[in-house]
Design an enzyme around this catalytic site. Structure first.
Site, PDB file in Angstrom:
ATOM      1  N   ARG A  90       0.853  -1.190   0.000  1.00 22.83           N
ATOM      2  CA  ARG A  90       0.000   0.000   0.000  1.00 22.83           C
ATOM      3  C   ARG A  90       0.889   1.241   0.000  1.00 22.83           C
ATOM      4  NH1 ARG A  90      -2.550  -3.742   3.421  1.00 22.83           N
ATOM      5  NH2 ARG A  90      -4.789  -3.930   3.147  1.00 22.83           N
ATOM      6  N   TYR A 108      -5.834   1.179  -7.401  1.00 22.03           N
ATOM      7  CA  TYR A 108      -5.767  -0.149  -6.788  1.00 22.03           C
ATOM      8  C   TYR A 108      -5.650  -1.178  -7.905  1.00 22.03           C
ATOM      9  CZ  TYR A 108      -6.902   2.115  -2.464  1.00 22.03           C
ATOM     10  OH  TYR A 108      -6.835   2.928  -1.360  1.00 22.03           O
ATOM     11  N   ARG A 116     -10.600  -1.070  -1.452  1.00 21.84           N
ATOM     12  CA  ARG A 116     -11.372   0.180  -1.358  1.00 21.84           C
ATOM     13  C   ARG A 116     -12.142   0.434  -2.649  1.00 21.84           C
ATOM     14  NH1 ARG A 116     -10.262   4.125   2.574  1.00 21.84           N
ATOM     15  NH2 ARG A 116     -12.160   4.954   1.687  1.00 21.84           N
TER      16      ARG A 116
END
Length: 124
Positions: A90, A108, A116
């Site tokens: 991340r 993402y 998310r």
């Protein structure tokens, strides 16, 4: 001009330096392209990785890019929460921008698209 945060994440299939480096570069390339970023726009980047990734620092893959060696980068271990996404990288980029928060593209990739879905505006 404001400082804004850009989020992103990706995953790898194996805990190797090459897999972590490739996935990190892919994520950064996508964030840079989708948000039309220049290295001078980036104030800092915080990377986290799940505890099952130990073969490389994602910051090393970014520092190898021309001009990026001057950007403050930090790596940390993600919280080890039961049921969380395994083998995940991340990041949180802090950028200087005139764009509104709604104009930013949080990226993402791979298995991390499930983290998310409310923030996913583009995936590569």
């Amino acid at each position: 001009m404001k400082v804004r945060g850009l989020r992103g994440a990706t995953s790898v299939e194996e805990n190797t330096e090459s897999a972590i480096s490739f996935a990190t570069r892919e994520l950064m390339d996508t964030i840079i392209r989708e948000n039309e970023l220049d290295v001078d726009d980036v104030a800092s980047i915080l990377f986290t990785m799940t505890p099952d990734l130990t073969a490389a620092f994602p910051a090393k893959a970014v520092r190898s890019r021309p001009g990026w060696q001057w950007v403050p980068l930090m790596c940390a271990t993600e919280l080890n929460i039961d049921g969380s996404q395994p083998k995940c990288i991340r990041l949180l980029l802090h950028i200087n921008t005139d764009k509104e928060q709604s104009e930013l593209h949080h990226i993402y990739l791979r298995d991390a698209v499930h983290l998310r879905p409310d923030l996913v505006k583009s995936s590569g």
